[in-house]
Design an enzyme around this catalytic site. Sequence first.
Site, PDB file in Angstrom:
ATOM      1  N   HIS A 360       0.750  -1.408   0.166  1.00 15.68           N
ATOM      2  CA  HIS A 360       0.001  -0.037   0.020  1.00 15.68           C
ATOM      3  C   HIS A 360       0.714   1.243   0.020  1.00 15.68           C
ATOM      4  O   HIS A 360       0.152   2.392   0.074  1.00 15.68           O
ATOM      5  CB  HIS A 360      -0.906   0.016   1.338  1.00 15.68           C
ATOM      6  N   LYS A 551      -9.499  13.926   3.566  1.00 19.12           N
ATOM      7  CA  LYS A 551      -8.631  12.572   3.612  1.00 19.12           C
ATOM      8  C   LYS A 551      -7.686  13.050   4.947  1.00 19.12           C
ATOM      9  O   LYS A 551      -7.927  13.901   5.625  1.00 19.12           O
ATOM     10  CB  LYS A 551      -7.561  12.648   2.384  1.00 19.12           C
ATOM     11  N   ARG A 552      -7.062  11.816   5.640  1.00 22.14           N
ATOM     12  CA  ARG A 552      -6.150  12.080   6.548  1.00 22.14           C
ATOM     13  C   ARG A 552      -5.160  12.982   6.352  1.00 22.14           C
ATOM     14  O   ARG A 552      -4.730  13.373   5.296  1.00 22.14           O
ATOM     15  CB  ARG A 552      -5.208  10.662   6.876  1.00 22.14           C
ATOM     16  N   LYS A 557       0.061  14.588   1.250  1.00 20.72           N
ATOM     17  CA  LYS A 557      -1.249  14.837   0.686  1.00 20.72           C
ATOM     18  C   LYS A 557      -1.534  16.416   0.525  1.00 20.72           C
ATOM     19  O   LYS A 557      -2.496  16.739  -0.194  1.00 20.72           O
ATOM     20  CB  LYS A 557      -2.157  14.303   1.561  1.00 20.72           C
ATOM     21  N   THR A 659      -8.625   6.599  -2.904  1.00 20.19           N
ATOM     22  CA  THR A 659     -10.007   6.123  -3.063  1.00 20.19           C
ATOM     23  C   THR A 659     -10.924   7.186  -3.057  1.00 20.19           C
ATOM     24  O   THR A 659     -11.964   7.228  -3.539  1.00 20.19           O
ATOM     25  CB  THR A 659     -10.296   4.970  -2.479  1.00 20.19           C
ATOM     26  N   LYS A 663     -14.384   8.313  -5.348  1.00 18.22           N
ATOM     27  CA  LYS A 663     -15.772   8.878  -4.693  1.00 18.22           C
ATOM     28  C   LYS A 663     -16.191   9.945  -5.289  1.00 18.22           C
ATOM     29  O   LYS A 663     -17.615   9.994  -5.581  1.00 18.22           O
ATOM     30  CB  LYS A 663     -15.869   8.652  -3.184  1.00 18.22           C
TER      31      LYS A 663
HETATM   32  C1  PLP Z   1     -12.399   6.944   1.391  1.00 22.86           C
HETATM   33  C2  PLP Z   1     -11.903   7.523   2.646  1.00 22.86           C
HETATM   34  C3  PLP Z   1     -10.651   7.747   2.806  1.00 22.86           C
HETATM   35  C4  PLP Z   1      -9.418   7.571   1.908  1.00 22.86           C
HETATM   36  O1  PLP Z   1      -9.503   8.752   1.225  1.00 22.86           O
HETATM   37  P1  PLP Z   1      -8.231   9.280   0.231  1.00 22.86           P
HETATM   38  O2  PLP Z   1      -8.436  10.662  -0.306  1.00 22.86           O
HETATM   39  O3  PLP Z   1      -7.956   8.187  -0.649  1.00 22.86           O
HETATM   40  O4  PLP Z   1      -7.034   9.273   1.225  1.00 22.86           O
HETATM   41  C5  PLP Z   1     -10.368   8.047   4.000  1.00 22.86           C
HETATM   42  N1  PLP Z   1     -11.173   8.173   5.124  1.00 22.86           N
HETATM   43  C6  PLP Z   1     -12.532   7.855   4.736  1.00 22.86           C
HETATM   44  C7  PLP Z   1     -13.488   7.975   6.036  1.00 22.86           C
HETATM   45  C8  PLP Z   1     -13.105   7.493   3.567  1.00 22.86           C
HETATM   46  O5  PLP Z   1     -14.312   7.248   3.363  1.00 22.86           O
END
Ligand code: PLP
Length: 819
Positions: A360, A551-552, A557, A659, A663
């Site tokens: 990952h 995101k985190r 990022k 991911t 979305k």
């Molecule tokens: C999809 C998702 C992530 C991943 O987000 P990235 O932008 O790909 O880092 C992290 N936390 C939650 C709650 C998510 O639904």
Amino acid sequence: MKTTVEFEKYDFKQAIIRHLHSTLGTDENKANNHAWWKATCAAINEHVLEGLRKTQKKHYINDTRAVHYFSAEFLMGRLLSNNMQNFGVFDDVRDALKALGVELSDIMEEEPDMALGNGGLGRLAACYIDSLATLNFPAIGYGIHYENGLFRQEIRNGKQIERPDAWRDYGNPWEICRPESIQEISLYGYVETKYGENGRIQKEWHPGSIVKGLPWDIPVVGYEGGSVNVLRLWQSQSSDHFNWDVFNSGGYVDAQRENVQAETISKVLYPNDDTEAGKELRLIQQYFFCACSLKDIIRRYKRAHGDDWSRFTEQVVIQLNDTHPAIAIPELMRILVDRAELDWEKAWDICTHTFAYTNHTLLPEALEKWPARMIQKILPRHLEIIYEINHRFMQEVEAKWPGNNDIKAKLSIIEESSEKMVRMGNLSVIGSFAVNGVAELHSKLVKENLFPEFNELYPGRLMNVTNGITPRRWLKTCNPALSELVSDKIGKDWPLYLDKLQGLAKYAEQKIFQKQFMQIKHKNKVALAKEIQALTGIKLDTNAIFDIQIKRLHEYKRQHLNLLHIMALYRRLLENPDYDMHPRVFIFAAKAAPGYKLAKDIILAINKVAETINSDPRVNKKLKVVFMPNYRVSQAEKLIPAADVSEQISTAGKEASGTGNMKLALNGAVTIGTLDGANVEIAEEVGDENIFIFGLTIDDVSTLWDKGYNPYDIYDKNKEVKAVLDWLETDYFTPGEPGALLSIKHSLLEGGDPYLVLADFESYSSAQKEVDLAYRDKQKWAKMAILNTAKVGKFTSDRSIKDYVDRIWKLEPCITGHD
Ligand SMILES: *Cc1c(COP(=O)(O)O)cnc(C)c1O
């Protein structure tokens, strides 16, 4: 599984009342939202459990091959709306509740998120088990039943405060306790060498303590007639018996004091998004759930095949979600060699046909390494086995590259640093038959940069499976209005065949459709604005561009790149009140690891800049900044349908896949992003004209580092960059506290700007200008948004799962019929 017709005969109203009375001991007049929620869950659960029973019976009778998805994290979110949608009874239940005077949307808010994960990796596991159930593949998810999931985030004076997440305090209606399947596992102690009758060396592990694993099953409901699989999560408990004879009387107390208490093992999820190597409890957590899960798998195998191991690899495949469960490899070897008394070669053959590993990350700090000393103490026999695996592997390396000690040092499982370390990534590659990265670009980098020699040694073992997301949760459930519009245009079965969204492309330029599509986006923005006002008091203009980064929080990022650009816009507006821009709302949501100082400082900076801008009447008609506290799955489900712009701005080469990007695009947000992770494939799918790509590419990044990067060059040359960085040093955003935000400037200058924020600033800023111009052309924007939804069918997790099945798992679907 029930058919729609069978559900038609089912009276949800009656069932909910029945559970209100006889399960919850209350009635319609006394019940509060929480009671209504529980009664509704109980009514749905009747069908969940029936589906579960049928699926398990079918798998048992057919003795099917199954995948066992080992993951330290499953970020499930809420289950009520998901389970209702997947059964196709959402509207029926909503209407039944309405007839009882109860609003479904209100009671859904009663459900705590199951936040047993940090971010992308844990959510991926949740999407994958949804797809596995939907596609009727025999599968079980294995993980840890954390008593406390990811911390709840509060913001006080702009700062992140962590609070415990007690998700089960009032009971969790979806989990089933299975005391009949308790397992016991060993820890600590020592290894005795014995000689058997035939002269065979036998190893016996005399453990220092025994821990019980109690399994909790969470049913996983597939979409419309799919299977009901399970997620099995282990809770640790102290065991009644304890090996008293292990210790001589002198060593007992000291040895005991050092040992981790059994109950603490599953107490809390480690809140780091990357890994927390070096913590004894973390290694114990990993071993605990792997050992319990392997025992569970072997118990089930033996029920059908007894002591005949010859069919094990036909029946069992284990997917390792990152290296967190890699200790399962020496554990299976221990069982086969020490317990089943198979020859090493035979045992190794079984192992290397059982495990597959998903990588990952390439971030060096996230590649797990454990001190050999620590493994020696907790799992003494496993360390011996790891050395033996490595010894034999080194002979293979010697045969391939005779006399090449550099390659040996690089590929060895053991890192010979001042303290010997065990490299879990190398162990995983050596012990698996397949290794995959999570996006095309990432997998290429795994092959070429991370493990090039492994790729030569084991041709074909390294491959790619691009991540995906379940369209059931991430469109059908979270965006009902858009889902209905899509169904009207292309039919109802797109949640199972997401490529059908292509059928929307022909309406992308049609005025009526554009209007319908953008009206739904606007309605979703109004709903989000209402939520934001209730939560933060900030009032938003819903005609503004909703620009979302969720995101985190991580330097790679680059939330701080977004922030610097916001400060630049603010400055432009102060210098020129007529500065030409469409009103924009920048929305952030992110949790920082509690020990990650700079990440927490970036949260503080976002909040302080937000406070200043939002209360500055000179600019706040055009510019607003929101930080939504406590980012989690259920919050993502509200933010994503309302996004116009999706921020995916990681330094090229750092984000393995992402991911969140998928979305947001699926819900008609247009991406501004770098050529990193799955952004590359999103750009391929939607076309260059429907995405805003900016910044350094991977090749640019390595060239820049090679020739020498000095962030001061940009600071000195670019007036705007200099101005915003200097601004952070004043007390403009933190009155009376100059320097409160200095660490950010420091990391970008003296710190060398490791993630190239300044290097990408100008390119990002121009791309944002293009976003602004594009949005003002309403038809152009509507077309772009529609084409994003239309062209991201590739990113359904069903496609990912089919890729895993075809290339790695080799499963057959097992359709659950009727009794
Ligand atoms: C999809 C998702 C992530 C991943 O987000 P990235 O932008 O790909 O880092 C992290 N936390 C939650 C709650 C998510 O639904």
